[in-house]
Design an enzyme around this catalytic site. Structure first.
Site, PDB file in Angstrom:
ATOM      1  N   ARG A  33       0.835  -1.205  -0.120  1.00  0.00           N
ATOM      2  CA  ARG A  33      -0.102   0.103  -0.004  1.00  0.00           C
ATOM      3  C   ARG A  33       0.889   1.180   0.158  1.00  0.00           C
ATOM      4  NH1 ARG A  33      -5.015  -1.721   4.280  1.00  0.00           N
ATOM      5  NH2 ARG A  33      -6.165  -2.996   2.907  1.00  0.00           N
ATOM      6  N   GLU A  45      -1.660  -9.052  -4.830  1.00  0.00           N
ATOM      7  CA  GLU A  45      -3.160  -9.643  -4.754  1.00  0.00           C
ATOM      8  C   GLU A  45      -2.910 -11.061  -5.102  1.00  0.00           C
ATOM      9  OE1 GLU A  45      -5.995  -8.685  -3.993  1.00  0.00           O
ATOM     10  OE2 GLU A  45      -5.382  -6.525  -3.607  1.00  0.00           O
ATOM     11  N   GLN A  50      -6.204 -16.745  -1.190  1.00  0.00           N
ATOM     12  CA  GLN A  50      -6.189 -17.981  -0.208  1.00  0.00           C
ATOM     13  C   GLN A  50      -5.178 -17.758   0.844  1.00  0.00           C
ATOM     14  OE1 GLN A  50      -6.856 -18.675  -3.762  1.00  0.00           O
ATOM     15  NE2 GLN A  50      -8.956 -18.520  -2.911  1.00  0.00           N
ATOM     16  N   TYR A 128     -11.887 -11.181  -9.585  1.00  0.00           N
ATOM     17  CA  TYR A 128     -11.718 -10.670  -8.371  1.00  0.00           C
ATOM     18  C   TYR A 128     -10.165  -9.665  -8.841  1.00  0.00           C
ATOM     19  CZ  TYR A 128      -9.452  -9.339  -4.094  1.00  0.00           C
ATOM     20  OH  TYR A 128      -8.686  -8.539  -3.269  1.00  0.00           O
ATOM     21  N   ASP A 146     -14.458 -10.441  -3.431  1.00  0.00           N
ATOM     22  CA  ASP A 146     -14.167 -11.786  -3.146  1.00  0.00           C
ATOM     23  C   ASP A 146     -15.147 -12.087  -1.874  1.00  0.00           C
ATOM     24  OD1 ASP A 146     -13.534 -10.095  -0.947  1.00  0.00           O
ATOM     25  OD2 ASP A 146     -11.654 -10.656  -0.818  1.00  0.00           O
ATOM     26  N   CYS A 200     -16.635  -7.102  10.171  1.00  0.00           N
ATOM     27  CA  CYS A 200     -17.750  -7.804   9.623  1.00  0.00           C
ATOM     28  C   CYS A 200     -17.444  -9.293   9.168  1.00  0.00           C
ATOM     29  CB  CYS A 200     -18.331  -6.995   8.335  1.00  0.00           C
ATOM     30  SG  CYS A 200     -19.945  -7.600   7.628  1.00  0.00           S
ATOM     31  N   CYS A 207     -20.609  -5.507  15.295  1.00  0.00           N
ATOM     32  CA  CYS A 207     -21.442  -4.641  14.676  1.00  0.00           C
ATOM     33  C   CYS A 207     -21.462  -3.229  15.525  1.00  0.00           C
ATOM     34  CB  CYS A 207     -22.920  -5.354  14.693  1.00  0.00           C
ATOM     35  SG  CYS A 207     -22.841  -6.489  13.433  1.00  0.00           S
ATOM     36  N   CYS A 210     -18.858  -1.282  14.176  1.00  0.00           N
ATOM     37  CA  CYS A 210     -18.667  -0.881  12.623  1.00  0.00           C
ATOM     38  C   CYS A 210     -19.058   0.454  12.203  1.00  0.00           C
ATOM     39  CB  CYS A 210     -19.864  -2.136  12.021  1.00  0.00           C
ATOM     40  SG  CYS A 210     -19.872  -1.526  10.391  1.00  0.00           S
TER      41      CYS A 210
END
Length: 389
Positions: A33, A45, A50, A128, A146, A200, A207, A210
């Site tokens: 990043r 990526e 996986q 994806y 994904d 999430c 929550c 969130c």
DNA sequence: AATGCGGGGCG
DNA sequence: CGCCCAGCATT
């Protein structure tokens, strides 16, 4: 099915603002990043498919040192490449990575293609990863769906499509298409994935913490636990049979009618025996009976076949030494594996046959109902034995 | 639509 | 320890 209109323009803008502000505050500092170098984003990526972030980091840093550019990757020796991937698993990923690097050198002048359509032509890059690269490196408003994103989106909009089904991905892509930030689609996609992995979560989502719970339809209704809808693939239980393809001197085959109740009721098959009856004294290779190497072991199995035929049908066939290649047939809840042995009998004495059995000439097969496994056994026989005399 | 690919986490 | 996870290519 899902609804196609989600939020008003205002709500959509409101969501993006809140969501991206959260991402800016909370995003993890990760080596890929640091900038928007498409090559770094691409490699990361692929590694992240996986594979968990914490596992990927050291591999990514090492990989970038060894192969800092697309050109370096394209020219890398195979063993160096594999060594750099050692322990990550799914080794076709790294082979495809290099194939694509070579493809980029040859077809795209050494530069990463910049449209979703072109990116998706690269080996190892599916829907994806196309979305991830297009949005993160080039700012294109392309969804990157994904498992995390499907979970988050299904909860936001109470989407009941089964995320285990391949075709559901389209529904989620369309939904993302509607709500993705046009100004910052790359961060929007990454925020989705961060939210999915941190807050999430599949079980016990936080929550209350969130950042976008006020937008979440399932949170509002208290139905978060119902999403995502995901069918458990009830693993078809393996069942092993030995099939007996017995031909008499008139060219007729022994068929047996199945019981009046249960699976494939009243249908006709070559006689089937549970494999254990033939193999309780021997070890069966993973590939099935036809892969038994030892002559001696084959003999033991053949002896069991003979005894079974004598006991049940009063027949004494001469069997081939090995069975035909194993047949697979999948029912909803069962997976049959059938190793068929071909044998011939001289006797035409029918009186001793059990009541549900007949010798039938192939000309008359059409009068008998054959279930899938029987069709496959017959095809296997015709392919391997039926032709030659 | 189903299957193989390979590790790691989880119960 | 066995079970499950999940993008992509292949069939």
């Amino acid at each position: 099915m899902s609804n196609s209109n989600h939020w008003s323009k205002e709500e959509t803008a409101d969501f993006s603002y809140t969501f991206l502000a959260w991402y800016e505050r909370e995003k993890r500092t990760l080596p890929w990043r640091e900038n928007k170098d498409p090559y770094r984003i691409w490699v990361s990526e692929i590694m992240l498919q996986q594979t968990r972030v914490d596992t990927v980091i050291p591999y990514f840093l090492n990989f970038m040192t060894l192969f800092p550019t697309i050109k370096a990757l394209a020219e890398a020796p195979e063993d160096t490449l594999l060594k750099a991937w050692e322990g990550l698993g799914y080794y076709s990923r790294v082979r495809n990575l290099q194939k694509s690097a070579i493809q980029i050198m040859e077809d795209f002048d050494g530069k990463m293609p910049q449209t979703a359509a072109e990116i998706s032509t690269l080996k190892g890059i599916g829907p994806y990863t196309t979305g991830a690269i297009a949005s993160m490196a080039y700012g294109l408003p392309t969804p990157a769906v994904d498992g995390n994103v499907m979970r988050v989106v299904s909860r936001l909009f109470e989407i009941t499509d089964d995320i285990a089904k391949p075709k559901s991905r389209k529904i989620f892509e369309e939904t993302m298409q509607d709500i993705i930030s046009r100004d910052n689609p790359g961060d929007f996609n990454q925020a989705m994935m961060d939210l999915g992995s941190s807050t999430c979560t599949p079980k016990n989502p936080s929550c209350n913490l969130c950042p976008v719970n006020e937008f979440c339809q399932s949170y509002e209704k208290g139905t978060v636990g119902n999403y995502p809808v995901k069918s458990k693939k009830v693993k078809a239980k393996p069942v092993y049979y030995v099939g007996m393809i017995i031909k008499n001197e008139k060219g007729e085959f022994l068929l047996e009618k199945r019981p009046t109740e249960g699976l494939l009721a009243n249908m006709w098959t070559f006689p089937l025996f549970p494999e254990e009856m033939m193999t309780h004294e021997v070890e069966v290779p993973a590939g099935g009976l036809h892969e038994i190497a030892s002559e001696q072991t084959q003999q033991i199995v053949l002896k069991q076949l003979q005894e079974a035929m004598t006991q049940k049908y009063q027949l004494h066939p001469t069997f081939m030494k090995r069975p035909l290649p194993e047949i697979k047939h999948i029912f909803t809840h069962l997976k049959w594996f059938i190793a068929c042995y071909y044998g011939q009998v001289d006797q035409v004495k029918l009186t001793d046959l059990p009541e549900n059995c007949e010798f039938v000439h192939p000309e008359n097969f059409e009068k008998y109902t054959f279930p899938g496994p029987q069709q496959k056994m017959l095809a296997q026989y015709q392919k391997n034995i039926g032709q030659k005399k």
